[in-house]
Write an enzyme that holds these catalytic residues in place. Structure first.
Site, short mmCIF file in Angstrom:
data_model
loop_
_atom_site.label_atom_id
_atom_site.label_comp_id
_atom_site.label_asym_id
_atom_site.label_seq_id
_atom_site.Cartn_x
_atom_site.Cartn_y
_atom_site.Cartn_z
N SER A 179 -14.32 -6.73 -1.64
CA SER A 179 -15.34 -6.26 -2.57
C SER A 179 -15.26 -7.08 -3.85
CB SER A 179 -15.13 -4.78 -2.91
OG SER A 179 -16.03 -4.36 -3.93
N TYR A 216 -9.92 2.96 -6.04
CA TYR A 216 -10.59 2.16 -5.01
C TYR A 216 -10.46 0.68 -5.30
CZ TYR A 216 -14.34 -0.21 -2.55
OH TYR A 216 -15.07 -1.09 -1.79
#
Length: 282
Positions: free
Chosen positions: A143, A156
């Site tokens: 990501s 996260y």
């Protein structure tokens, strides 16, 4: 890879929706044989029927990525059905939100268990198969958050930071065996990811208290970012490219806004980037 793209056997985790589903659709459309792994058995079965009515080029394996027995069964059933594994796409994961002070340590552990430790454990099962066959590909879905940490998302984002290091180290370890390890960094993509994150984070994104205003700003910012969000197939296209390229890049970033944010990360001093990301009280 020694197998031509049209005959690749590719395991895709988190294949029942979003980026995983789009990747499976694109791979099967291109002639690959795809092994779909996720918890939702009915959704996997329906997807296989839709994209492979004859049932020759897909295999659905329902299971929990965090369960050792399910990971081993995934590899065993793939080999029993197709006789080989050419690539692994590590896509399964979810996002735990909330200020780090308020996120229970057990919730942090669960996020790392899914996004990091289970990925490593499955890779440890697949790597010997690829090595014995003389090569293959491992594509980790990271990501932009693995390079740029946002307030209210430290848990996260740190799992994706960990994946950056794992991928870079693994790339050097497996290269002598003909195994290419690639990281794909999505930006904001229209999937169920946000809904899942809001669900698991309902108790850690407070609407009141000292963090209430910041949580509200985080939610408002997320809504605005949906306007530039890409589609799952934007990332599936990058995965397909990483699997087909004779000499794949080490990292693929997309869509365009993801590349822009990563450019800002490279360009701006840390303090200025912190200022740009900081959530202000409303």
């Amino acid at each position: 890879m020694k197998s031509p793209p049209q005959t690749q056997v590719v395991i895709v985790t988190g294949a029942s929706s979003g980026i995983g589903e789009a990747t499976v659709r694109r791979l099967v459309r291109g002639g690959a044989r795809a092994v779909l792994f996720a918890r939702r058995a009915e959704r996997l079965a329906a997807l296989c029927r839709e994209i492979d009515p004859a049932g020759k080029n897909t295999l659905a394996v329902a299971g929990d990525i965090t369960a050792d027995a399910d990971r081993r069964r995934l590899v065993a059933e793939t080999l029993a059905r197709f006789g080989r594994i050419d690539a692994l796409v590590n896509n399964a994961g979810y996002g735990q939100r909330g200020p780090l002070e308020l996120v229970p340590v057990d919730a942090i552990r669960r996020n790392f268990e899914t996004n990091v430790f289970s990925l490593v454990a499955l890779t440890q099962l697949v790597a010997p198969v690829l090595r014995a066959q003389g090569g293959g590909r491992i594509v980790n879905i990271g990501s932009v958050a693995g390079r740029i940490t946002r307030p209210m998302s430290a848990t996260y984002d740190s799992t994706k930071f960990a994946l950056e290091g794992i991928t870079d180290g693994l790339r050097g370890e497996l290269k002598p065996f003909g195994i290419r390890v690639i990281l794909v960094r999505p930006g904001f993509i229209r999937t169920e990811f946000g809904d899942v994150a809001r669900g698991v984070s309902a108790d850690t994104l407070p609407q009141t208290g000292p963090y209430g205003p910041f949580a509200g700003a985080f939610a408002s910012g997320a809504r605005k970012l949906r306007r530039v969000a890409g589609e799952p197939d934007d990332i599936a296209r990058l995965v397909d490219k990483a699997l087909r390229a004779g000499y794949p890049k080490t990292h693929y970033n997309g869509p365009a806004h993801a590349r822009f944010f990563l450019f800002l990360k490279w360009l701006l001093p840390v303090r200025m980037l912190d200022w740009a990301l900081r959530m202000r009280r409303s």
